[in-house]
Design a protein around this motif. Structure first.
Motif, PDB file in Angstrom:
ATOM      1  N   MET A   1     -37.473  -1.074  17.353  1.00 33.51           N
ATOM      2  CA  MET A   1     -36.062  -1.489  17.208  1.00 33.51           C
ATOM      3  C   MET A   1     -35.260  -0.334  16.593  1.00 33.51           C
ATOM      4  N   SER A   2     -34.345   0.215  17.347  1.00 41.17           N
ATOM      5  CA  SER A   2     -33.586   1.365  16.852  1.00 41.17           C
ATOM      6  C   SER A   2     -32.144   1.008  16.508  1.00 41.17           C
ATOM      7  N   CYS A   3     -31.742  -0.227  16.823  1.00 42.02           N
ATOM      8  CA  CYS A   3     -30.328  -0.596  16.629  1.00 42.02           C
ATOM      9  C   CYS A   3     -30.009  -0.736  15.137  1.00 42.02           C
ATOM     10  N   ILE A   4     -28.985   0.001  14.710  1.00 43.02           N
ATOM     11  CA  ILE A   4     -28.635   0.013  13.280  1.00 43.02           C
ATOM     12  C   ILE A   4     -28.179  -1.363  12.791  1.00 43.02           C
ATOM     13  N   PHE A   5     -27.452  -2.108  13.626  1.00 47.28           N
ATOM     14  CA  PHE A   5     -26.990  -3.429  13.190  1.00 47.28           C
ATOM     15  C   PHE A   5     -28.148  -4.421  13.171  1.00 47.28           C
ATOM     16  N   CYS A   6     -29.099  -4.302  14.113  1.00 47.79           N
ATOM     17  CA  CYS A   6     -30.305  -5.151  14.037  1.00 47.79           C
ATOM     18  C   CYS A   6     -31.067  -4.868  12.742  1.00 47.79           C
ATOM     19  N   LYS A   7     -31.070  -3.611  12.308  1.00 49.07           N
ATOM     20  CA  LYS A   7     -31.756  -3.273  11.039  1.00 49.07           C
ATOM     21  C   LYS A   7     -31.025  -3.873   9.842  1.00 49.07           C
ATOM     22  N   ILE A   8     -29.700  -3.879   9.878  1.00 43.83           N
ATOM     23  CA  ILE A   8     -28.934  -4.525   8.794  1.00 43.83           C
ATOM     24  C   ILE A   8     -29.220  -6.026   8.797  1.00 43.83           C
ATOM     25  N   GLU A  47     -25.282  -6.025  23.646  1.00 46.18           N
ATOM     26  CA  GLU A  47     -24.755  -4.667  23.526  1.00 46.18           C
ATOM     27  C   GLU A  47     -23.235  -4.626  23.399  1.00 46.18           C
ATOM     28  N   SER A  48     -22.550  -5.328  24.274  1.00 47.41           N
ATOM     29  CA  SER A  48     -21.082  -5.251  24.225  1.00 47.41           C
ATOM     30  C   SER A  48     -20.475  -6.473  24.897  1.00 47.41           C
ATOM     31  N   ILE A  49     -19.165  -6.547  24.857  1.00 53.91           N
ATOM     32  CA  ILE A  49     -18.437  -7.612  25.564  1.00 53.91           C
ATOM     33  C   ILE A  49     -18.865  -7.651  27.039  1.00 53.91           C
ATOM     34  N   GLN A  93     -16.395   2.374  21.531  1.00 55.05           N
ATOM     35  CA  GLN A  93     -17.515   1.694  20.865  1.00 55.05           C
ATOM     36  C   GLN A  93     -18.616   2.696  20.528  1.00 55.05           C
ATOM     37  N   GLU A  94     -18.995   2.748  19.249  1.00 50.38           N
ATOM     38  CA  GLU A  94     -20.034   3.690  18.814  1.00 50.38           C
ATOM     39  C   GLU A  94     -21.363   3.005  18.555  1.00 50.38           C
ATOM     40  N   VAL A  95     -21.335   1.767  18.114  1.00 46.10           N
ATOM     41  CA  VAL A  95     -22.579   1.034  17.843  1.00 46.10           C
ATOM     42  C   VAL A  95     -22.793   0.019  18.968  1.00 46.10           C
ATOM     43  N   PRO A  96     -23.880   0.172  19.741  1.00 44.49           N
ATOM     44  CA  PRO A  96     -24.097  -0.695  20.905  1.00 44.49           C
ATOM     45  C   PRO A  96     -24.732  -2.028  20.541  1.00 44.49           C
ATOM     46  N   HIS A  97     -24.122  -2.725  19.596  1.00 42.23           N
ATOM     47  CA  HIS A  97     -24.461  -4.111  19.245  1.00 42.23           C
ATOM     48  C   HIS A  97     -23.107  -4.753  18.962  1.00 42.23           C
ATOM     49  N   ILE A  98     -22.760  -5.732  19.759  1.00 43.55           N
ATOM     50  CA  ILE A  98     -21.394  -6.290  19.735  1.00 43.55           C
ATOM     51  C   ILE A  98     -20.967  -6.635  18.306  1.00 43.55           C
ATOM     52  N   HIS A  99     -19.729  -6.293  17.981  1.00 43.60           N
ATOM     53  CA  HIS A  99     -19.194  -6.573  16.634  1.00 43.60           C
ATOM     54  C   HIS A  99     -17.689  -6.727  16.722  1.00 43.60           C
ATOM     55  N   LEU A 100     -17.195  -7.641  15.909  1.00 46.60           N
ATOM     56  CA  LEU A 100     -15.756  -7.890  15.808  1.00 46.60           C
ATOM     57  C   LEU A 100     -15.265  -7.267  14.510  1.00 46.60           C
ATOM     58  N   HIS A 101     -14.323  -6.312  14.627  1.00 46.77           N
ATOM     59  CA  HIS A 101     -13.726  -5.711  13.435  1.00 46.77           C
ATOM     60  C   HIS A 101     -12.631  -6.635  12.901  1.00 46.77           C
ATOM     61  N   LEU A 102     -12.665  -6.899  11.601  1.00 47.62           N
ATOM     62  CA  LEU A 102     -11.560  -7.548  10.888  1.00 47.62           C
ATOM     63  C   LEU A 102     -10.964  -6.468   9.987  1.00 47.62           C
ATOM     64  N   ILE A 103      -9.718  -6.100  10.269  1.00 49.92           N
ATOM     65  CA  ILE A 103      -9.082  -4.984   9.558  1.00 49.92           C
ATOM     66  C   ILE A 103      -7.779  -5.497   8.959  1.00 49.92           C
ATOM     67  N   GLY A 104      -7.637  -5.338   7.648  1.00 55.28           N
ATOM     68  CA  GLY A 104      -6.422  -5.827   7.002  1.00 55.28           C
ATOM     69  C   GLY A 104      -6.290  -5.313   5.587  1.00 55.28           C
ATOM     70  N   GLY A 105      -5.440  -5.983   4.828  1.00 54.11           N
ATOM     71  CA  GLY A 105      -5.211  -5.584   3.443  1.00 54.11           C
ATOM     72  C   GLY A 105      -4.144  -4.528   3.303  1.00 54.11           C
ATOM     73  N   ALA A 106      -3.562  -4.097   4.412  1.00 55.58           N
ATOM     74  CA  ALA A 106      -2.449  -3.149   4.408  1.00 55.58           C
ATOM     75  C   ALA A 106      -1.697  -3.330   5.727  1.00 55.58           C
ATOM     76  N   ARG A 107      -0.433  -2.892   5.752  1.00 49.09           N
ATOM     77  CA  ARG A 107       0.314  -2.894   7.017  1.00 49.09           C
ATOM     78  C   ARG A 107      -0.332  -1.856   7.936  1.00 49.09           C
ATOM     79  N   LEU A 108      -0.660  -2.245   9.170  1.00 51.38           N
ATOM     80  CA  LEU A 108      -1.426  -1.370  10.060  1.00 51.38           C
ATOM     81  C   LEU A 108      -0.519  -0.717  11.094  1.00 51.38           C
TER      82      LEU A 108
END
Ligand code: 5GP
Ligand code: ZN
Length: 115
Positions: A1-8, A47-49, A93-108
């Motif tokens: 298993m080489s996927c970084i998110f699977c390791k997390i 892997e992705s959408i 996409q840099e990490v080939p394990h699907i992920h949803l970014h939640l980005i906030g806490g500032a005006r973007l």
């Protein structure tokens, strides 16, 4: 298993975990783009959408509902935030394990344009 998110997910490498249930893990991005930057990740390796099937609709819906809950818990729901799925090379996409970014806490800034 080489996927970084699977390791997390397997707790083989550490992450600052924000939320966990039987299907999903959410943790802070190691290189945050904003004060709130959390990745919502299904525990099953997809892997992705591009690899989603009809039967995955419930899982993807759950990812969005959990992102909303985390946005509320981290006090960023009132002012607003961004949810982002990058997909494939042109999508950045840099990490080939699907992920949803939640980005906030500032005006973007709006930053979507061809490279
Ligand atoms: P992508 O470009 O694939 O949409 O986003 C991948 C994200 O994963 C990036 O924002 C990057 O900072 C984050 N990331 C990459 N490796 C790790 C890691 O080992 N731990 C954590 N917490 N985030 C990571
Ligand atoms: Zn994986």
């Amino acid at each position: 298993m080489s996927c970084i998110f699977c390791k997390i997910i397997a707790k083989e490498i550490p992450a600052e975990i924000i939320y966990e249930d039987e299907d999903i893990l959410a943790f802070r991005d190691i290189n945050p783009l904003a004060p709130v930057h959390v990745l919502v990740v299904p525990k099953r390796h997809v892997e992705s959408i591009n690899d989603l099937k009809e039967k995955d609709a419930e899982l993807v819906g759950k990812m969005i509902i959990i992102a909303k809950k985390i946005a509320t818990d981290l006090q960023t729901s009132q002012n607003g935030y961004k949810l982002l799925f990058r997909t494939g090379e042109w999508g950045g996409q840099e990490v080939p394990h699907i992920h949803l970014h939640l980005i906030g806490g500032a005006r973007l800034a709006e930053e979507i344009h061809p490279a």
